[in-house]
Design a protein around this motif. Structure first.
Motif, mmCIF file in Angstrom:
data_model
loop_
_atom_site.group_PDB
_atom_site.id
_atom_site.type_symbol
_atom_site.label_atom_id
_atom_site.label_comp_id
_atom_site.label_asym_id
_atom_site.label_seq_id
_atom_site.Cartn_x
_atom_site.Cartn_y
_atom_site.Cartn_z
ATOM 1 N N GLU A 121 0.835 -1.206 0.000
ATOM 2 C CA GLU A 121 0.000 0.000 0.000
ATOM 3 C C GLU A 121 0.867 1.251 0.000
ATOM 4 O O GLU A 121 0.591 2.220 -0.710
ATOM 5 C CB GLU A 121 -0.916 0.020 1.232
ATOM 6 C CG GLU A 121 -1.721 -1.244 1.447
ATOM 7 C CD GLU A 121 -1.061 -2.156 2.481
ATOM 8 O OE1 GLU A 121 0.181 -2.268 2.451
ATOM 9 O OE2 GLU A 121 -1.797 -2.747 3.283
ATOM 10 N N MET A 122 1.923 1.216 0.814
ATOM 11 C CA MET A 122 2.832 2.361 0.876
ATOM 12 C C MET A 122 3.581 2.512 -0.445
ATOM 13 O O MET A 122 3.787 3.635 -0.918
ATOM 14 C CB MET A 122 3.826 2.190 2.019
ATOM 15 C CG MET A 122 4.719 3.397 2.221
ATOM 16 S SD MET A 122 5.697 3.327 3.721
ATOM 17 C CE MET A 122 6.830 2.012 3.328
ATOM 18 N N ALA A 123 3.989 1.392 -1.049
ATOM 19 C CA ALA A 123 4.693 1.450 -2.321
ATOM 20 C C ALA A 123 3.827 2.102 -3.393
ATOM 21 O O ALA A 123 4.298 2.938 -4.166
ATOM 22 C CB ALA A 123 5.114 0.042 -2.754
ATOM 23 N N LEU A 124 2.549 1.731 -3.426
ATOM 24 C CA LEU A 124 1.635 2.342 -4.406
ATOM 25 C C LEU A 124 1.452 3.834 -4.138
ATOM 26 O O LEU A 124 1.366 4.638 -5.076
ATOM 27 C CB LEU A 124 0.287 1.623 -4.383
ATOM 28 C CG LEU A 124 0.282 0.186 -4.898
ATOM 29 C CD1 LEU A 124 -1.119 -0.418 -4.772
ATOM 30 C CD2 LEU A 124 0.742 0.117 -6.356
ATOM 31 N N ALA A 151 7.971 9.593 2.524
ATOM 32 C CA ALA A 151 7.958 8.161 2.810
ATOM 33 C C ALA A 151 7.894 7.823 4.306
ATOM 34 O O ALA A 151 7.121 6.939 4.699
ATOM 35 C CB ALA A 151 9.169 7.485 2.161
ATOM 36 N N PRO A 152 8.682 8.478 5.182
ATOM 37 C CA PRO A 152 8.583 8.142 6.615
ATOM 38 C C PRO A 152 7.192 8.404 7.193
ATOM 39 O O PRO A 152 6.722 7.658 8.065
ATOM 40 C CB PRO A 152 9.627 9.059 7.265
ATOM 41 C CG PRO A 152 10.609 9.336 6.183
ATOM 42 C CD PRO A 152 9.783 9.428 4.932
ATOM 43 N N PHE A 153 6.512 9.449 6.712
ATOM 44 C CA PHE A 153 5.161 9.736 7.192
ATOM 45 C C PHE A 153 4.186 8.664 6.703
ATOM 46 O O PHE A 153 3.305 8.225 7.456
ATOM 47 C CB PHE A 153 4.716 11.121 6.714
ATOM 48 C CG PHE A 153 5.579 12.236 7.229
ATOM 49 C CD1 PHE A 153 5.419 12.725 8.524
ATOM 50 C CD2 PHE A 153 6.567 12.807 6.429
ATOM 51 C CE1 PHE A 153 6.218 13.753 9.016
ATOM 52 C CE2 PHE A 153 7.373 13.827 6.908
ATOM 53 C CZ PHE A 153 7.198 14.298 8.204
ATOM 54 N N TYR A 154 4.344 8.240 5.450
ATOM 55 C CA TYR A 154 3.520 7.158 4.934
ATOM 56 C C TYR A 154 3.743 5.881 5.737
ATOM 57 O O TYR A 154 2.797 5.153 6.051
ATOM 58 C CB TYR A 154 3.839 6.888 3.460
ATOM 59 C CG TYR A 154 3.458 7.985 2.494
ATOM 60 C CD1 TYR A 154 2.551 8.975 2.836
ATOM 61 C CD2 TYR A 154 4.016 8.036 1.219
ATOM 62 C CE1 TYR A 154 2.205 9.977 1.944
ATOM 63 C CE2 TYR A 154 3.676 9.026 0.311
ATOM 64 C CZ TYR A 154 2.769 9.998 0.682
ATOM 65 O OH TYR A 154 2.423 10.993 -0.209
ATOM 66 N N ALA A 155 5.016 5.603 6.050
ATOM 67 C CA ALA A 155 5.345 4.398 6.810
ATOM 68 C C ALA A 155 4.705 4.444 8.205
ATOM 69 O O ALA A 155 4.104 3.456 8.659
ATOM 70 C CB ALA A 155 6.859 4.243 6.931
#
Length: 198
Positions: A121-124, A151-155
């Motif tokens: 999901e994060m990759a998309l 990216a860190p916030f998405y993670a």
């Protein structure tokens, strides 16, 4: 850390050290991407040098370099934090490739590939972010920088157990873009729009 985990970290680095851009350019009879175009052995520069097909193959293999060791480690039951370190090792291999005099690329595609097995999901979401910024700016480096900065916030939002490794990868990639950041600040960074208008 178990022996298996250490083995997978080493394997990820060695796999990441295979420079797809250099090998594909050799197969296509193209100039060395480390010396031609932007000087970066990555898919964007291969596109500049040789067009769509070599660039697509470079992108695909760079993604696989991150995806394969992390996916294998996931099925071996390695813990999430160490999965993140394996992803970092693959990116370090791409940036400092053992087989190519430690002159590598910026690891954006390899990092993306490493995230797919554990956080698709994060990759998309990262792909969507890159495409949106690139569509607006037509500047690949800016799209990469915005994407890895988010990216860190998405993670933290989607898979918080991977936040620390994602921060490590993001810092690595931003550090590799130092020259691009300087050119962006001075308005001298190349864009696909500018080149197409020539």
């Amino acid at each position: 850390m178990t022996a298996l985990t250490l083995l997978m970290i080493i394997t990820a680095y060695l796999l990441g050290s295979i420079s797809s851009a250099v090998l594909i350019c050799k197969l296509w009879g193209l100039p060395d991407p480390r010396r031609d175009g932007s000087g970066n052995p990555g898919a964007t520069n291969v596109y500049r040098i040789g067009g769509k097909l070599p660039a697509f193959l470079t992108l695909w293999f760079d993604v696989l370099k991150g995806m394969v060791p992390v996916w294998a480690s996931y099925f071996f039951g390695i813990e999430p934090f160490f999965l993140g370190l394996i992803a970092v090792a693959a990116c370090l291999g791409h940036i400092f490739p053992l087989y190519f005099n430690f002159r590598g690329g910026k690891a954006v595609a390899t990092a993306l590939g490493a995230m797919f097995p554990v956080a698709w999901e994060m990759a998309l979401l990262l792909i969507a972010t890159w495409l949106l910024v690139f569509r607006i700016s037509r500047v690949s480096s800016l799209a990469a920088l915005v994407t890895v900065s988010l990216a860190p916030f998405y993670a933290f939002w989607i898979k918080p157990q991977y936040t620390v490794p994602v921060i490590m990868i993001s810092v690595l990639i931003v550090w590799r873009h130092q020259a691009n950041i300087v050119r962006l600040g001075s308005g001298q960074e190349s864009s696909f729009r500018r080149r197409n208008q020539k």
